[in-house]
Design a protein around this motif. Sequence first.
Motif, mmCIF file in Angstrom:
data_model
loop_
_atom_site.group_PDB
_atom_site.id
_atom_site.type_symbol
_atom_site.label_atom_id
_atom_site.label_comp_id
_atom_site.label_asym_id
_atom_site.label_seq_id
_atom_site.Cartn_x
_atom_site.Cartn_y
_atom_site.Cartn_z
ATOM 1 N N ALA B 74 0.848 -1.194 0.000
ATOM 2 C CA ALA B 74 0.000 0.000 0.000
ATOM 3 C C ALA B 74 0.887 1.249 0.000
ATOM 4 O O ALA B 74 2.053 1.176 0.411
ATOM 5 C CB ALA B 74 -0.904 -0.017 1.232
ATOM 6 N N PRO B 75 0.338 2.387 -0.447
ATOM 7 C CA PRO B 75 1.131 3.628 -0.455
ATOM 8 C C PRO B 75 1.685 4.006 0.916
ATOM 9 O O PRO B 75 2.734 4.624 1.016
ATOM 10 C CB PRO B 75 0.122 4.679 -0.944
ATOM 11 N N ASP B 76 1.005 3.580 1.989
ATOM 12 C CA ASP B 76 1.547 3.891 3.321
ATOM 13 C C ASP B 76 2.641 2.918 3.752
ATOM 14 O O ASP B 76 3.149 2.998 4.871
ATOM 15 C CB ASP B 76 0.418 3.910 4.360
ATOM 16 N N GLY B 77 3.003 2.016 2.857
ATOM 17 C CA GLY B 77 4.106 1.107 3.141
ATOM 18 C C GLY B 77 3.696 -0.218 3.753
ATOM 19 O O GLY B 77 4.534 -1.103 3.940
ATOM 20 N N GLU B 173 13.012 -0.324 2.676
ATOM 21 C CA GLU B 173 13.295 0.762 1.729
ATOM 22 C C GLU B 173 14.379 0.318 0.765
ATOM 23 O O GLU B 173 15.073 -0.672 1.004
ATOM 24 C CB GLU B 173 13.668 2.058 2.457
ATOM 25 N N GLY B 186 6.548 1.908 0.347
ATOM 26 C CA GLY B 186 5.239 2.488 0.043
ATOM 27 C C GLY B 186 5.317 3.460 -1.123
ATOM 28 O O GLY B 186 4.455 3.446 -2.012
ATOM 29 N N ASP B 187 6.372 4.269 -1.149
ATOM 30 C CA ASP B 187 6.530 5.242 -2.231
ATOM 31 C C ASP B 187 6.846 4.572 -3.555
ATOM 32 O O ASP B 187 6.652 5.152 -4.620
ATOM 33 C CB ASP B 187 7.652 6.243 -1.889
ATOM 34 N N ALA B 189 5.612 1.551 -4.408
ATOM 35 C CA ALA B 189 4.639 0.487 -4.699
ATOM 36 C C ALA B 189 4.059 0.593 -6.102
ATOM 37 O O ALA B 189 4.046 -0.395 -6.861
ATOM 38 C CB ALA B 189 3.529 0.498 -3.651
ATOM 39 N N ALA B 190 3.589 1.779 -6.473
ATOM 40 C CA ALA B 190 2.916 1.926 -7.774
ATOM 41 C C ALA B 190 3.889 1.645 -8.923
ATOM 42 O O ALA B 190 3.546 0.944 -9.888
ATOM 43 C CB ALA B 190 2.331 3.329 -7.902
ATOM 44 N N ASP B 191 5.104 2.149 -8.811
ATOM 45 C CA ASP B 191 6.093 1.923 -9.874
ATOM 46 C C ASP B 191 6.542 0.459 -9.924
ATOM 47 O O ASP B 191 6.742 -0.106 -10.998
ATOM 48 C CB ASP B 191 7.329 2.814 -9.661
#
Lengths: 150, 772
Positions: B74-77, B173, B186-187, B189-191
């Motif tokens: 998730a975006p929150d990691g 990380e 989290g940062d 994730a989308a990529d």
Amino acid sequence: MITLKINGQQKNWDGDPDLPLLWFLRDEAGLTGTKYGCGQALCGACTVIVDKQAIRACITSVSDVVDREVTTIEGLHPTGDHAVQKAWRQLNVPQCGFCQVGQIMQAAALLLENPKPNHDQIREAMAGNICRCGCYQRIENAVHLASTGV
Amino acid sequence: MNMSTNPKKLRGFERYVKVDNVSRRSILKGLGLAGGFVLAAPVMSRPGFAAYKTGAGEMPHGTVVDPRVFVAIAPDGIVTIVAHRAEMGTGVRTSLPMIVAEEMEADWSRVRIQQAHGDEVKFGNQDTDGSRSTRHYLIPMRQIGASARTMLEGAAAKRWGVPATEVKAVNHEVVHSASGRRIGFGDLAADAAKQSVPSVEGLRLKDPKDFRYLGKGQISMVDLRDITVGTARYGADVRLPGMKYAVIARPPVTGGKVASFDGAAAMKVSGVEKVMEVKGWPWPSKFQPLGGVAVIARNTGAAIKGRDALKIVWDDGANGKYESVAYRAELEAAARKPGLVVRKEGDVEAALKGADKVIVGEYYLPHLAHVAMEPPVAVADVKGDKAEIWGPVQSAGGTREDVAKTLGIPQENVTVNVTLLGGGFGRKSKCDFAIEAALLSKELGAPVKVQWTREDDIRNGFLHTVSVERIEAGLDKSGKVTAWRHRSVAPSIASTFAAGALHQAPFELGMGLVDMPFEIANVQCENPEAAARTRIGWFRSVSNIPRAFAVQSMVAELAQATKRDPKDMLLELIGSPRIVKLDSVKDLWNYGEPYDSYPIDTARLRKVVELVAEKGGWGRSIPKGHGLGIAAHRSFVSYIATIVEVAVDDKGKLTVPRVDTAIDCGTYVNPERIQSQIEGAAIMGLSLAKHGAVTFKDGKVQQGNFDDSPLLRIDESPAVTNVYIVPPGPDTPPSGVGEPGVPPFAPALINAIFAATGKRIRALPIGKQLEA
């Protein structure tokens, strides 16, 4: 109409007054922490505390506990941090976990009555609670730990 | 990416059950046509992690190695990892996701677990049985984690415009050490999700010396807190709006059915809403329900009270005369005559005739019921051609298949939600209780919970077999064992699948009979016929329980006959360190594993015996009335040895002051849970040895609850159980843990009782035998 006091809350019941407390708790009140294991007070999975004593909810009818304080696992401690619960986690007691609520309630009741039980007293007090996975060694140690400070 | 999806339609056990009969040839042919007999899941060679093969690929649907199926970020990691096997107390819901987290460098405190529903095409095999989860999934889970890590690293490298080789995932990380830049999972994730899934062959696995979680035993079960505060959700705890509560009166005799019933009195019970006959299948019918009369009510208590008021006339059928005392005599008679030869080396007949002394041991072990603390229970909601199930099922995929088949709807229309299991022990591999709920829900047009009572559990289950094991051992003048004939007579699990199964299936013969590891010149194993009279099923450790009991009791009997130390006798029989060759055994069952990766290695068996003898103080001085016993057994491709100390007082009261067990389970994941499994195995072993028996009279089970079918309680339990885990070599593949602890316990106990009292117990349970 029967009025029960469970974990400090009033609960009404207008059905069969002989209904075992276990099934009222689980199916009617939605308090599923208390488990069914035998229905005959042989295994302790359904142990709750009434006033200050451990009882088996499977053979106790709802009418038996009118005007008494019923405490289930959901009401044992507001944040789930009773000394027994903490000791259970510290020693990784459970395997499948199904009987553990009954074990914890029995242990909590034991400590109300005898805050410093020795190992024989722990074994005697916990002998009504069956664990098929076989967590007994850790149960005994966790009750001891809870009684000596977690 | 799907590494080795197995095209076979049959589930593993059925395949082996059928090996013995005429359909074997056509099954093998069918498999060939289906496009390849996948022998094993491929595993790559890595530094510090040598190649080995497992039978994972042979299981239905094999393994799936795809991070997109098992991992979400998730975006929150928060990293969510799917647990696709069932949690029944072994800790698998924690340990398999932990393997993924380890390889992907996720921080365990930011990992959440999501339980997979039943979908073996998507997740791979989900049948949580046979002590297989770690041994089949260690490598696939590492590969899934490594794939996810590679995708995260690739995404970070792309963002920074640096080569992927310059970045590294570290503790949630990705770091570029040359520039000091770092970015959280989290940062990324989308990529990362846009990266292609790397090929398994090119994956870099972590060096085991860098492990933070694997093999450490520092992480508690993910459900620990929920269990202690009562919010852990078991099958029994599922509640749906409008749900009805049902209990079923089932035929008391296997194969029986309802002749007539009167539900009028039941309908008068407060809270009862309906009484109805439910469909049953003729015996044998695999896991299909027995049928009977259901009582539907607004709560379980009312349903049970209503059932007590039913008047039912049963038609008992062909098993109405099943009687345990007479059946034992039948088995004993069969064991005293030649039977089907299933292993043969040398000439055992001649060797026994020529022996200086022949020692005969005939051992009897009764039926056992699983008696998980949570009796079978399931909730079903069937609407039109769709069904949803909630329940404590060991085999989510099998449940989905069987519910779909029974309802006549496609598997895709069945959702199986796996709750926690309040114990399994093999009982919950059979999904009859889920099928019952589905049939009732369909009939009633409402969600239904079917609750088995304890009496139902003991009387209507799938029992552990009942067996007579007869061993004849010939000794020469020097006291060396030169002949070994072992006859095993027991109704087979195959009888639950097909009528007329009289011989044990290869998977039963391979559990301690034909795989007997002793170095003896003349060996013959035989399997005389036995017809089942009730439903037989897998019980934790299965046929290893009677086999280890017989073989390891006989070792001590031979030690007694030759006046030797039992541990020395055991080591002499195990013999030289070697790989045991079993060329005479047709269809050798090796727990589904390839023999070259998982051979019978007597060096490892010797090692656990020597380790437990050293750590457990074999030969130490003990008080009068105490005795030490030892036993060792290989099962589920692990090696275990146990020493039990007993004390027997002058009234025959038995106590167990100490247990020591050494286990070699190869490469392991969570030693803390291994310890708890072995502690528990000692309790279960002592329980079955002291009390375990289900007996029949007039076709009916004579026991019903914990008063007449006792389980071990805390005041009878061993004072202390010590567990020693053999450190794995770098190349040792993982092997079973959940089951191997049970089989050696009872013979070690019985050998200890002999040492303490001179009394040799050859039939279980012990019951009152010591009081005489």
